[in-house]
Design a protein around this motif. Structure first.
Motif, PDB file in Angstrom:
ATOM      1  N   UNK A 108      21.472  24.103  33.054  1.00  0.00           N
ATOM      2  CA  UNK A 108      22.432  24.434  31.897  1.00  0.00           C
ATOM      3  C   UNK A 108      22.515  23.217  30.756  1.00  0.00           C
ATOM      4  N   UNK A 109      22.446  23.508  29.607  1.00  0.00           N
ATOM      5  CA  UNK A 109      22.806  22.386  28.464  1.00  0.00           C
ATOM      6  C   UNK A 109      24.232  22.000  28.620  1.00  0.00           C
ATOM      7  N   UNK A 110      24.516  20.770  28.628  1.00  0.00           N
ATOM      8  CA  UNK A 110      25.924  20.502  28.338  1.00  0.00           C
ATOM      9  C   UNK A 110      25.842  19.452  27.234  1.00  0.00           C
ATOM     10  N   UNK A 111      26.962  19.133  26.695  1.00  0.00           N
ATOM     11  CA  UNK A 111      27.241  18.093  25.688  1.00  0.00           C
ATOM     12  C   UNK A 111      26.312  16.776  26.274  1.00  0.00           C
ATOM     13  N   UNK A 112      26.568  16.404  27.141  1.00  0.00           N
ATOM     14  CA  UNK A 112      26.046  15.362  27.947  1.00  0.00           C
ATOM     15  C   UNK A 112      24.712  15.520  28.381  1.00  0.00           C
ATOM     16  N   UNK A 113      23.866  16.526  28.303  1.00  0.00           N
ATOM     17  CA  UNK A 113      22.653  16.619  28.680  1.00  0.00           C
ATOM     18  C   UNK A 113      22.442  17.882  29.685  1.00  0.00           C
ATOM     19  N   UNK A 114      21.047  17.781  30.387  1.00  0.00           N
ATOM     20  CA  UNK A 114      20.979  18.947  31.228  1.00  0.00           C
ATOM     21  C   UNK A 114      21.699  18.752  32.620  1.00  0.00           C
ATOM     22  N   UNK A 115      22.005  19.952  33.375  1.00  0.00           N
ATOM     23  CA  UNK A 115      22.291  19.846  34.626  1.00  0.00           C
ATOM     24  C   UNK A 115      21.603  20.737  35.610  1.00  0.00           C
ATOM     25  N   UNK A 116      21.091  20.383  36.588  1.00  0.00           N
ATOM     26  CA  UNK A 116      20.261  21.242  37.433  1.00  0.00           C
ATOM     27  C   UNK A 116      20.904  21.353  38.760  1.00  0.00           C
ATOM     28  N   UNK A 117      20.663  22.434  39.391  1.00  0.00           N
ATOM     29  CA  UNK A 117      20.863  22.845  40.509  1.00  0.00           C
ATOM     30  C   UNK A 117      19.845  23.870  41.357  1.00  0.00           C
ATOM     31  N   UNK A 118      19.873  24.223  42.402  1.00  0.00           N
ATOM     32  CA  UNK A 118      19.128  25.025  43.460  1.00  0.00           C
ATOM     33  C   UNK A 118      19.455  26.182  43.042  1.00  0.00           C
ATOM     34  N   UNK A 119      18.221  27.403  42.403  1.00  0.00           N
ATOM     35  CA  UNK A 119      18.503  28.724  42.050  1.00  0.00           C
ATOM     36  C   UNK A 119      18.594  29.395  43.462  1.00  0.00           C
ATOM     37  N   UNK A 120      17.611  29.692  44.343  1.00  0.00           N
ATOM     38  CA  UNK A 120      17.762  30.646  45.441  1.00  0.00           C
ATOM     39  C   UNK A 120      19.022  29.849  46.269  1.00  0.00           C
ATOM     40  N   UNK A 121      19.850  30.657  46.810  1.00  0.00           N
ATOM     41  CA  UNK A 121      21.136  30.238  47.631  1.00  0.00           C
ATOM     42  C   UNK A 121      20.548  29.792  48.881  1.00  0.00           C
ATOM     43  N   UNK A 122      19.444  30.667  49.437  1.00  0.00           N
ATOM     44  CA  UNK A 122      18.908  30.233  50.900  1.00  0.00           C
ATOM     45  C   UNK A 122      17.987  29.020  50.630  1.00  0.00           C
ATOM     46  N   UNK A 123      17.601  28.602  49.786  1.00  0.00           N
ATOM     47  CA  UNK A 123      16.516  27.526  49.729  1.00  0.00           C
ATOM     48  C   UNK A 123      17.101  26.165  50.600  1.00  0.00           C
ATOM     49  N   UNK A 124      18.590  26.005  50.612  1.00  0.00           N
ATOM     50  CA  UNK A 124      18.739  24.613  51.399  1.00  0.00           C
ATOM     51  C   UNK A 124      18.406  24.862  52.897  1.00  0.00           C
ATOM     52  N   UNK A 125      18.811  26.283  53.344  1.00  0.00           N
ATOM     53  CA  UNK A 125      18.309  26.549  54.731  1.00  0.00           C
ATOM     54  C   UNK A 125      16.817  26.358  55.219  1.00  0.00           C
ATOM     55  N   UNK A 126      16.162  26.926  54.092  1.00  0.00           N
ATOM     56  CA  UNK A 126      14.444  26.930  54.236  1.00  0.00           C
ATOM     57  C   UNK A 126      14.208  25.455  54.441  1.00  0.00           C
ATOM     58  N   UNK A 127      14.561  24.459  53.476  1.00  0.00           N
ATOM     59  CA  UNK A 127      14.301  23.198  53.642  1.00  0.00           C
ATOM     60  C   UNK A 127      14.708  22.484  55.072  1.00  0.00           C
ATOM     61  N   UNK A 128      15.702  22.823  55.565  1.00  0.00           N
ATOM     62  CA  UNK A 128      16.107  22.423  56.877  1.00  0.00           C
ATOM     63  C   UNK A 128      15.466  22.894  57.904  1.00  0.00           C
ATOM     64  N   UNK A 129      15.008  24.351  57.718  1.00  0.00           N
ATOM     65  CA  UNK A 129      14.149  25.063  58.910  1.00  0.00           C
ATOM     66  C   UNK A 129      12.566  24.263  58.747  1.00  0.00           C
TER      67      UNK A 129
END
Length: 97
Positions: A64-85
């Motif tokens: 999302x665009x904010x006054x201070x620039x772009x802010x990023x995060x993971x889209x799929x909620x399960x991706x963190x688990x996938x990376x660990x596995x």
């Protein structure tokens, strides 16, 4: 090729870069700006922006665009688990060798 197979290939291609993989790991921990990612990874903002564009195209990150620039995060909620596995699976392959 079925749609789910195609999406799996897109995911594998996105994970096929050390830099993109490390970006995903960082974003799994917290939301970050491109400049923060660049500083943490020791890469230029341009390089990080190229990788973030590929991750966006694969549907793996949001921003999302904010006054201070772009802010990023993971889209799929399960991706963190996938990376660990995935890392656990990679470690198990070493043990079998």
């Amino acid at each position: 090729m079925q749609e789910d197979e195609f999406q799996a290939v897109v995911l594998c291609q996105a994970l096929g870069s050390t830099t993109r993989y490390r970006i995903l790991k960082l974003l799994a921990a917290r939301r970050m700006r491109p400049g923060q990612l660049a500083s943490t990874l020791g890469k230029s903002k341009t390089v990080i922006s190229v990788h973030l564009a590929k991750l966006r195209a694969a549907g793996l990150v949001r921003f999302k665009r904010e006054a201070t620039g772009l802010l990023y995060w993971l889209k799929p909620t399960g991706l963190k688990t996938v990376l660990g596995r995935l890392e656990a699976f990679a470690a198990s392959l070493k043990q079998r060798a």
